[in-house]
Design a protein around this motif. Structure first.
Motif, mmCIF file in Angstrom:
data_model
loop_
_atom_site.group_PDB
_atom_site.id
_atom_site.type_symbol
_atom_site.label_atom_id
_atom_site.label_comp_id
_atom_site.label_asym_id
_atom_site.label_seq_id
_atom_site.Cartn_x
_atom_site.Cartn_y
_atom_site.Cartn_z
ATOM 1 N N TYR A 281 14.004 -9.600 1.227
ATOM 2 C CA TYR A 281 12.582 -9.886 1.462
ATOM 3 C C TYR A 281 12.036 -8.942 2.529
ATOM 4 N N ALA A 282 12.787 -8.795 3.622
ATOM 5 C CA ALA A 282 12.357 -7.895 4.697
ATOM 6 C C ALA A 282 12.257 -6.461 4.193
ATOM 7 N N GLY A 283 13.197 -6.071 3.323
ATOM 8 C CA GLY A 283 13.159 -4.720 2.756
ATOM 9 C C GLY A 283 11.931 -4.487 1.912
ATOM 10 N N MET A 284 11.544 -5.493 1.126
ATOM 11 C CA MET A 284 10.343 -5.363 0.298
ATOM 12 C C MET A 284 9.095 -5.301 1.167
ATOM 13 N N GLU A 285 9.027 -6.137 2.198
ATOM 14 C CA GLU A 285 7.871 -6.126 3.099
ATOM 15 C C GLU A 285 7.703 -4.754 3.747
ATOM 16 N N LYS A 286 8.807 -4.196 4.218
ATOM 17 C CA LYS A 286 8.757 -2.896 4.892
ATOM 18 C C LYS A 286 8.340 -1.789 3.928
ATOM 19 N N THR A 287 8.911 -1.782 2.730
ATOM 20 C CA THR A 287 8.617 -0.731 1.755
ATOM 21 C C THR A 287 7.180 -0.839 1.258
ATOM 22 N N LEU A 288 6.737 -2.042 0.946
ATOM 23 C CA LEU A 288 5.375 -2.240 0.472
ATOM 24 C C LEU A 288 4.370 -1.846 1.550
ATOM 25 N N ASP A 289 4.659 -2.199 2.791
ATOM 26 C CA ASP A 289 3.743 -1.847 3.887
ATOM 27 C C ASP A 289 3.620 -0.329 4.029
ATOM 28 N N ALA A 290 4.751 0.358 3.934
ATOM 29 C CA ALA A 290 4.732 1.821 4.072
ATOM 30 C C ALA A 290 3.927 2.475 2.948
ATOM 31 N N GLU A 291 4.119 1.999 1.711
ATOM 32 C CA GLU A 291 3.385 2.565 0.585
ATOM 33 C C GLU A 291 1.894 2.216 0.675
ATOM 34 N N TRP A 292 1.580 1.024 1.127
ATOM 35 C CA TRP A 292 0.186 0.604 1.209
ATOM 36 C C TRP A 292 -0.573 1.420 2.262
ATOM 37 N N ARG A 293 0.096 1.716 3.374
ATOM 38 C CA ARG A 293 -0.559 2.474 4.444
ATOM 39 C C ARG A 293 -0.884 3.906 4.020
ATOM 40 N N THR A 294 -0.153 4.443 3.069
ATOM 41 C CA THR A 294 -0.391 5.824 2.618
ATOM 42 C C THR A 294 -1.008 5.859 1.215
ATOM 43 N N ARG A 295 -1.557 4.743 0.763
ATOM 44 C CA ARG A 295 -2.048 4.613 -0.616
ATOM 45 C C ARG A 295 -3.174 5.607 -0.916
ATOM 46 N N ALA A 296 -3.335 5.867 -2.188
ATOM 47 C CA ALA A 296 -4.421 6.740 -2.640
ATOM 48 C C ALA A 296 -5.763 6.054 -2.403
ATOM 49 N N GLU A 297 -6.776 6.848 -2.316
ATOM 50 C CA GLU A 297 -8.123 6.305 -2.128
ATOM 51 C C GLU A 297 -8.660 5.729 -3.443
ATOM 52 N N ASP A 298 -9.590 4.812 -3.317
ATOM 53 C CA ASP A 298 -10.349 4.286 -4.465
ATOM 54 C C ASP A 298 -9.458 3.539 -5.468
ATOM 55 N N LEU A 299 -8.480 2.795 -4.966
ATOM 56 C CA LEU A 299 -7.711 1.928 -5.861
ATOM 57 C C LEU A 299 -8.562 0.713 -6.217
ATOM 58 N N PRO A 300 -8.378 0.135 -7.409
ATOM 59 C CA PRO A 300 -9.227 -0.983 -7.852
ATOM 60 C C PRO A 300 -8.748 -2.340 -7.319
ATOM 61 N N PHE A 301 -8.064 -2.357 -6.208
ATOM 62 C CA PHE A 301 -7.653 -3.603 -5.563
ATOM 63 C C PHE A 301 -7.566 -3.340 -4.062
ATOM 64 N N ASP A 302 -7.636 -4.408 -3.288
ATOM 65 C CA ASP A 302 -7.737 -4.227 -1.839
ATOM 66 C C ASP A 302 -6.671 -4.970 -1.045
ATOM 67 N N ARG A 303 -5.640 -5.487 -1.725
ATOM 68 C CA ARG A 303 -4.569 -6.187 -1.015
ATOM 69 C C ARG A 303 -3.218 -5.649 -1.461
ATOM 70 N N PRO A 304 -2.265 -5.521 -0.537
ATOM 71 C CA PRO A 304 -0.931 -5.020 -0.916
ATOM 72 C C PRO A 304 -0.238 -5.908 -1.933
ATOM 73 N N GLU A 305 -0.537 -7.208 -1.931
ATOM 74 C CA GLU A 305 0.086 -8.100 -2.906
ATOM 75 C C GLU A 305 -0.319 -7.726 -4.328
ATOM 76 N N GLN A 306 -1.537 -7.207 -4.491
ATOM 77 C CA GLN A 306 -1.976 -6.762 -5.816
ATOM 78 C C GLN A 306 -1.232 -5.495 -6.239
ATOM 79 N N ALA A 307 -0.967 -4.630 -5.264
ATOM 80 C CA ALA A 307 -0.164 -3.437 -5.569
ATOM 81 C C ALA A 307 1.241 -3.838 -5.985
ATOM 82 N N LEU A 308 1.780 -4.872 -5.353
ATOM 83 C CA LEU A 308 3.107 -5.370 -5.715
ATOM 84 C C LEU A 308 3.123 -5.883 -7.147
ATOM 85 N N THR A 309 2.072 -6.601 -7.516
ATOM 86 C CA THR A 309 1.983 -7.110 -8.889
ATOM 87 C C THR A 309 1.901 -5.973 -9.893
#
Length: 345
Positions: free
Chosen positions: A182-210
């Protein structure tokens, strides 16, 4: 003179006796223990002293020799009173000295458990249940109780555990592995979300996870992850439904029998992206790092459709228009029929 001779003789006898014991002790300390079976191990539990450990070795029909030798060797190696808790390997070349040194230094057996990309929570539970050496807590916990035990009450567990190989030792539990995943997923998702591309059609990291979980299940070829991500992102932006089979399968649950019928595509569930707009309510699998990166860094382009080539490579044909897509589908169906006919002959 006779008295001196007698003393000398006694001294020589004592020296010989001590020398014999010394030689036997050295041979004991550095000679492999007889009777060790293949893949054997010994477990030092909390509160075990050297005597209890020796009894465990005897119970495995291992010839341990004189207990006094073990006591002397334990003091010599610094292991006396310092045996560390854990499971220790017993190889056929294990000697008393090497075993005591290992238990002094805590060189326990390190095992591993791998969470596979694309596993569902059901798959993960089943795999952990097979590792009988792990302390088993999960069988007594439903999904809600599991997430509460991990300190994340109210979350759905699907997609929350990073596919990776995790080292563990005897005494660990299935919850210990899940806490790290769980901690590994939180860390990885946070890192990817912080460097995400602009203008994605969602605004929460949980949506990116889905979205990453859908990409993971749709991808048979790793090199296409960002392209598939691009298709789904463009569909979300334009208001098109995702219309992806893995979400339908997930929504079917245990009723899925290996194939999707037309009625399944039209039967509404919270996860049916043919009948519902946008992303499903939760992830549908455990996405790996590459899928997480693709979901937050989709490839540019104009493709809105894709279909498998059908040549066994896992690759797809990407199309910008429905007419192009329908042509690609017809090609796929033709190849599939030829293949099935060849299998029958």
């Amino acid at each position: 003179m006779k008295f001196r001779t007698l003393l000398l003789c006694c001294g020589l006898i004592v020296a010989a006796v001590l020398g014999g014991y010394g030689w036997r002790y050295l041979r004991f300390a550095d000679t492999p223990l007889p009777g060790i079976a293949a893949d054997a191990s010994v477990v030092v539990e909390r509160g075990d002293n050297l005597g209890k450990v020796l009894n465990k070795l005897r119970a495995q029909r291992i010839e341990i020799g004189a207990g006094v030798y073990w006591q002397v060797l334990a003091r010599q190696t610094g292991a006396a009173g310092k045996l560390q808790v854990g499971e220790y390997a017993l190889a056929t070349d294990t000697t008393p000295r090497s075993l005591l040194s290992a238990m002094r230094d805590g060189k326990v057996i390190r095992r591993s458990f791998t969470i596979v990309e694309g596993w569902t929570m059901r798959d993960l539970r089943a795999a952990l249940r097979k590792v009988t050496v792990l302390k088993q807590a999960l069988p007594e916990l439903d999904d809600a109780a599991l997430m509460q035990a991990l300190g994340h009450a109210g979350q759905h567990p699907e997609g929350r555990f990073l596919p990776e190989t995790y080292a563990w030792t005897r005494g660990d539990s299935d919850l210990d592995i899940l806490k790290r995943a769980y901690a590994g997923m939180e860390k990885t998702l946070d890192a990817e979300w912080r460097t995400r591309a602009e203008d994605l059609p969602f605004d929460r990291p949980e949506q990116a996870l889905t979205l990453a979980s859908i990409i993971e299940k749709e991808t048979g070829n790793a090199s296409e992850r960002v392209q598939i991500a691009g298709v789904f992102v463009r569909r979300l932006k334009t208001g098109m439904r995702l219309q992806t089979d893995p979400t339908v399968i997930y929504g079917m649950g245990s009723s899925y029998a290996g194939n999707i019928r037309r009625v399944d595509l039209t039967t509404d569930t919270p996860y049916n992206t043919y009948t519902r707009d946008g992303l499903p309510p939760t992830p549908i699998a455990m996405p790996g790092k590459a899928a997480l990166h693709a979901a937050t860094h989709p490839a540019p382009g104009n493709a809105l459709y894709f279909v498998a080539i059908g040549d066994g490579s896992g690759r797809h044909v990407f199309s910008a228009s429905l007419s192009e897509h329908n042509a690609a589908v017809r090609d796929y169906v033709a190849r599939y029929r030829v293949q099935r006919q060849a299998e029958k002959q």
